[in-house]
Write a protein that holds these residues in place. Structure first.
Motif, PDB file in Angstrom:
ATOM      1  N   LYS A  98      -2.085   5.293  -4.119  1.00  0.00           N
ATOM      2  CA  LYS A  98      -2.300   6.821  -3.936  1.00  0.00           C
ATOM      3  C   LYS A  98      -3.676   6.992  -4.541  1.00  0.00           C
ATOM      4  O   LYS A  98      -4.018   6.623  -5.713  1.00  0.00           O
ATOM      5  N   ASP A 145      -6.413   9.321  -6.040  1.00  0.00           N
ATOM      6  CA  ASP A 145      -6.478  10.645  -6.993  1.00  0.00           C
ATOM      7  C   ASP A 145      -7.725  11.472  -6.355  1.00  0.00           C
ATOM      8  O   ASP A 145      -8.835  11.098  -6.416  1.00  0.00           O
ATOM      9  N   THR A 175      -3.287  13.007   2.198  1.00  0.00           N
ATOM     10  CA  THR A 175      -3.131  11.586   2.917  1.00  0.00           C
ATOM     11  C   THR A 175      -2.328  10.958   1.896  1.00  0.00           C
ATOM     12  O   THR A 175      -2.821  10.474   0.759  1.00  0.00           O
ATOM     13  N   LYS A 176      -1.556  10.057   2.721  1.00  0.00           N
ATOM     14  CA  LYS A 176      -0.642   9.469   2.193  1.00  0.00           C
ATOM     15  C   LYS A 176      -1.065   7.938   2.619  1.00  0.00           C
ATOM     16  O   LYS A 176      -1.143   7.506   3.655  1.00  0.00           O
ATOM     17  N   ASN A 177      -0.469   6.955   1.774  1.00  0.00           N
ATOM     18  CA  ASN A 177      -0.690   5.496   2.185  1.00  0.00           C
ATOM     19  C   ASN A 177      -1.974   5.164   2.606  1.00  0.00           C
ATOM     20  O   ASN A 177      -2.303   4.521   3.701  1.00  0.00           O
ATOM     21  N   GLY A 198      -5.507  16.034  -0.931  1.00  0.00           N
ATOM     22  CA  GLY A 198      -4.278  15.566  -1.516  1.00  0.00           C
ATOM     23  C   GLY A 198      -3.142  15.227  -0.338  1.00  0.00           C
ATOM     24  O   GLY A 198      -2.142  15.238  -0.445  1.00  0.00           O
ATOM     25  N   LEU A 258      -7.976   5.424  -7.641  1.00  0.00           N
ATOM     26  CA  LEU A 258      -6.577   5.432  -7.557  1.00  0.00           C
ATOM     27  C   LEU A 258      -5.799   6.288  -8.707  1.00  0.00           C
ATOM     28  O   LEU A 258      -6.371   6.221  -9.842  1.00  0.00           O
ATOM     29  N   ASN A 268       0.811  -1.231  -0.021  1.00  0.00           N
ATOM     30  CA  ASN A 268       0.002   0.085  -0.169  1.00  0.00           C
ATOM     31  C   ASN A 268       0.879   1.291   0.079  1.00  0.00           C
ATOM     32  O   ASN A 268       0.351   2.431  -0.025  1.00  0.00           O
ATOM     33  N   ARG A 269       2.110   1.294   0.067  1.00  0.00           N
ATOM     34  CA  ARG A 269       2.952   2.370  -0.211  1.00  0.00           C
ATOM     35  C   ARG A 269       2.970   2.851  -1.484  1.00  0.00           C
ATOM     36  O   ARG A 269       3.235   4.167  -1.795  1.00  0.00           O
ATOM     37  N   HIS A 270       2.325   1.931  -2.351  1.00  0.00           N
ATOM     38  CA  HIS A 270       2.453   2.504  -3.863  1.00  0.00           C
ATOM     39  C   HIS A 270       0.872   2.820  -4.183  1.00  0.00           C
ATOM     40  O   HIS A 270       0.718   3.274  -5.273  1.00  0.00           O
TER      41      HIS A 270
END
Length: 71
Positions: free
Chosen positions: A7, A9, A46-48, A44, A66, A3-5
């Motif tokens: 993202k 949209d 929030t990461k991971n 935009g 995504l 899930n690090r990859h």
């Protein structure tokens, strides 16, 4: 998939939410997630995101949200 990859949209997410006539509060209630956290995602910031969150959003919004996915 790691899930690090993953993202979300934010533009796709907000557009899909608005097309369904949902407020952030209504969407949050449907997926058991705070409207404040959803607002951060749409900005935009929030990461991971977790795969579970992505699945819930995709299910309610009816599209893949995504980055890099087809609309």
């Amino acid at each position: 998939m790691n899930n690090r990859h993953l993202k979300i949209d934010p533009v796709k997410m907000q557009a899909a939410r608005l097309m369904r006539g949902l407020t952030l509060e209504e969407l949050g209630a449907r997926i058991d997630y705070s409207h404040a956290a959803l607002s951060y995602i749409e900005q935009g910031q929030t990461k991971n995101p977790t795969p579970r969150l992505i699945q819930r959003l995709t299910s309610i919004l009816g599209i893949d949200i995504l980055v890099g996915s087809e609309p």
